[in-house]
Motif scaffolding. Structure first.
Motif, PDB file in Angstrom:
ATOM      1  N   ASN A  72      -5.286   1.278  -5.187  1.00 60.09           N
ATOM      2  CA  ASN A  72      -4.196   1.205  -4.876  1.00 60.09           C
ATOM      3  C   ASN A  72      -2.808   0.981  -5.883  1.00 60.09           C
ATOM      4  O   ASN A  72      -1.852   1.041  -6.444  1.00 60.09           O
ATOM      5  CB  ASN A  72      -3.058   1.369  -3.147  1.00 60.09           C
ATOM      6  CG  ASN A  72      -2.425   1.225  -2.621  1.00 60.09           C
ATOM      7  OD1 ASN A  72      -2.011   2.602  -3.144  1.00 60.09           O
ATOM      8  ND2 ASN A  72      -1.333   0.385  -2.361  1.00 60.09           N
ATOM      9  N   SER A 108       5.824   3.417  -4.013  1.00 61.24           N
ATOM     10  CA  SER A 108       6.138   4.796  -4.963  1.00 61.24           C
ATOM     11  C   SER A 108       7.462   4.399  -5.615  1.00 61.24           C
ATOM     12  O   SER A 108       8.281   3.402  -4.851  1.00 61.24           O
ATOM     13  CB  SER A 108       5.563   5.753  -3.724  1.00 61.24           C
ATOM     14  OG  SER A 108       6.646   6.254  -2.759  1.00 61.24           O
ATOM     15  N   LYS A 155       0.831  -1.309  -0.132  1.00 62.43           N
ATOM     16  CA  LYS A 155       0.020   0.173   0.024  1.00 62.43           C
ATOM     17  C   LYS A 155       1.146   1.062   0.091  1.00 62.43           C
ATOM     18  O   LYS A 155       0.391   2.208  -0.552  1.00 62.43           O
ATOM     19  CB  LYS A 155      -1.064   0.371   1.249  1.00 62.43           C
ATOM     20  CG  LYS A 155      -2.168  -1.001   1.484  1.00 62.43           C
ATOM     21  CD  LYS A 155      -2.817  -1.275   2.280  1.00 62.43           C
ATOM     22  CE  LYS A 155      -3.534  -2.335   2.493  1.00 62.43           C
ATOM     23  NZ  LYS A 155      -4.154  -2.116   4.609  1.00 62.43           N
ATOM     24  N   GLN A 156       2.203   1.608   0.604  1.00 63.18           N
ATOM     25  CA  GLN A 156       2.803   2.363   0.529  1.00 63.18           C
ATOM     26  C   GLN A 156       4.109   2.437   0.042  1.00 63.18           C
ATOM     27  O   GLN A 156       5.721   2.631  -0.454  1.00 63.18           O
ATOM     28  CB  GLN A 156       3.328   2.527   2.099  1.00 63.18           C
ATOM     29  CG  GLN A 156       2.495   2.308   2.973  1.00 63.18           C
ATOM     30  CD  GLN A 156       2.683   2.933   4.262  1.00 63.18           C
ATOM     31  OE1 GLN A 156       3.845   1.908   4.485  1.00 63.18           O
ATOM     32  NE2 GLN A 156       2.640   3.640   5.148  1.00 63.18           N
ATOM     33  N   ASN A 181      -8.291  -1.430  -2.340  1.00 68.84           N
ATOM     34  CA  ASN A 181      -6.688  -1.611  -2.373  1.00 68.84           C
ATOM     35  C   ASN A 181      -5.944  -1.822  -4.188  1.00 68.84           C
ATOM     36  O   ASN A 181      -4.740  -1.676  -4.679  1.00 68.84           O
ATOM     37  CB  ASN A 181      -5.890  -3.463  -2.046  1.00 68.84           C
ATOM     38  CG  ASN A 181      -6.021  -3.363  -0.581  1.00 68.84           C
ATOM     39  OD1 ASN A 181      -5.739  -1.947  -0.307  1.00 68.84           O
ATOM     40  ND2 ASN A 181      -6.394  -4.665  -0.121  1.00 68.84           N
TER      41      ASN A 181
END
Length: 308
Positions: free
Chosen positions: A171, A86, A83-84, A168
């Motif tokens: 995301n 990047s 989820k985090q 999700n």
């Protein structure tokens, strides 16, 4: 923060230096304005390009200024969970006697990689840069494997989605688009490198660049494939949800029509007017029988029309 590292072909370990030496790896992490000006003057670098490397939205590209190759890329990072996930920018500056890494964040893992790999020598600037590029590609591949496993799980449970699963999915879509935006420009960067006009390449280096090109294309195709799977799964979920809603609405509609018949008939006998059989003691059973017959006829009609 500025650090200097070096490993020659004669060294077994990566050495941390107090001052710059020819053939060193210069590691610049979240530099201050004074540090940016200092390395710009010390290594004859373009200050504007160094500042570009600190821009969190900088796109991958390659520029040549004063015999120094500036290669911008983006490194994927995943903290506690997908989820985090990047990407953040990093710049490799390949000069005549140095290789520099510049980033606002702290990609200390790159130094750890150089330290662990015994054949990663800082004196071989171009080869080291290409190998670090290969390590970054490996990070993309690992994260894509994790995302692909999650998508496969969802594809097997497409009819049992929860609200959090939809979140999700959105995301993952954002992450994959970020990956594609980071990987697509690298096509041109690697093509320019392979031409040999920007960096001096040996035969081994050319083979490494060709491998990087192939790997980069595979990463792009995998990202696009996962995006397509997400779209297909989401559409399938929407169709299933719509069908379920239609069935519920059909049941409610049929129930309403069926209940309307006894309601209508009994409402007549609730009026204070003379009605047929209102004095008959068996009228109650007659009304019930009439209602059941009408409901039966209606059910047969709905069945023949394939409404139920």
């Amino acid at each position: 923060m500025i650090k200097y590292y070096q490993r020659t072909v004669k060294d077994n370990k990566l050495k941390k230096l107090a001052e710059f030496q020819i053939g060193s790896l210069v590691y610049v992490s979240d530099p201050s304005e004074e540090e940016v000006q200092m390395i710009s003057k010390k290594f004859a670098l373009e200050e504007g390009l160094i500042l570009d490397a600190l821009d969190p939205y900088e796109s991958p590209r390659m520029e040549i200024k004063k015999n120094v190759a500036y290669i911008f890329s983006r490194i994927p990072e995943s903290k506690e969970s997908l989820k985090q996930t990047s990407t953040f920018p990093v710049m490799f500056a390949v000069g005549k006697d140095f290789l520099m890494i510049v980033s606002r964040k702290n990609p200390d893992f790159l130094i750890s990689i150089v330290d662990k790999r015994k054949k990663y020598f800082t004196t071989q600037r171009t080869k080291l840069f290409l190998r670090l590029f290969s390590e970054i590609a490996g990070m993309y591949s690992d994260l894509l494997n994790k995302i692909n496993k999650r998508i496969n799980y969802f594809s097997l449970n497409v009819g049992n989605f929860k609200d959090q699963d939809i979140i999700n999915f959105i995301n993952y879509e954002v992450i994959l688009n970020d990956f594609i935006n980071a990987l697509l420009p690298l096509r041109h960067v690697l093509t320019n490198i392979l031409s040999g006009k920007t960096l001096e390449l040996y035969q081994d280096d050319k083979e490494l660049v060709e491998d990087l090109q192939l790997n980069n294309e595979q990463l792009i195709e995998r990202s696009k494939s996962n995006l397509t799977n997400i779209v297909n799964i989401r559409q399938a979920h929407e169709v299933i949800s719509t069908n379920r809603l239609n069935r519920v609405m059909k049941v409610l509609t049929v129930s309403t029509v069926i209940l309307a018949l006894p309601t209508m008939i009994t409402s007549f006998y609730g009026m204070n007017v003379r009605l047929p059989f209102d004095k008959n003691p068996d009228a109650y059973w007659g009304i019930i029988a009439s209602i059941l017959v009408l409901i039966g006829v209606l059910l047969v009609f709905l069945r023949k029309k394939k409404i139920i």
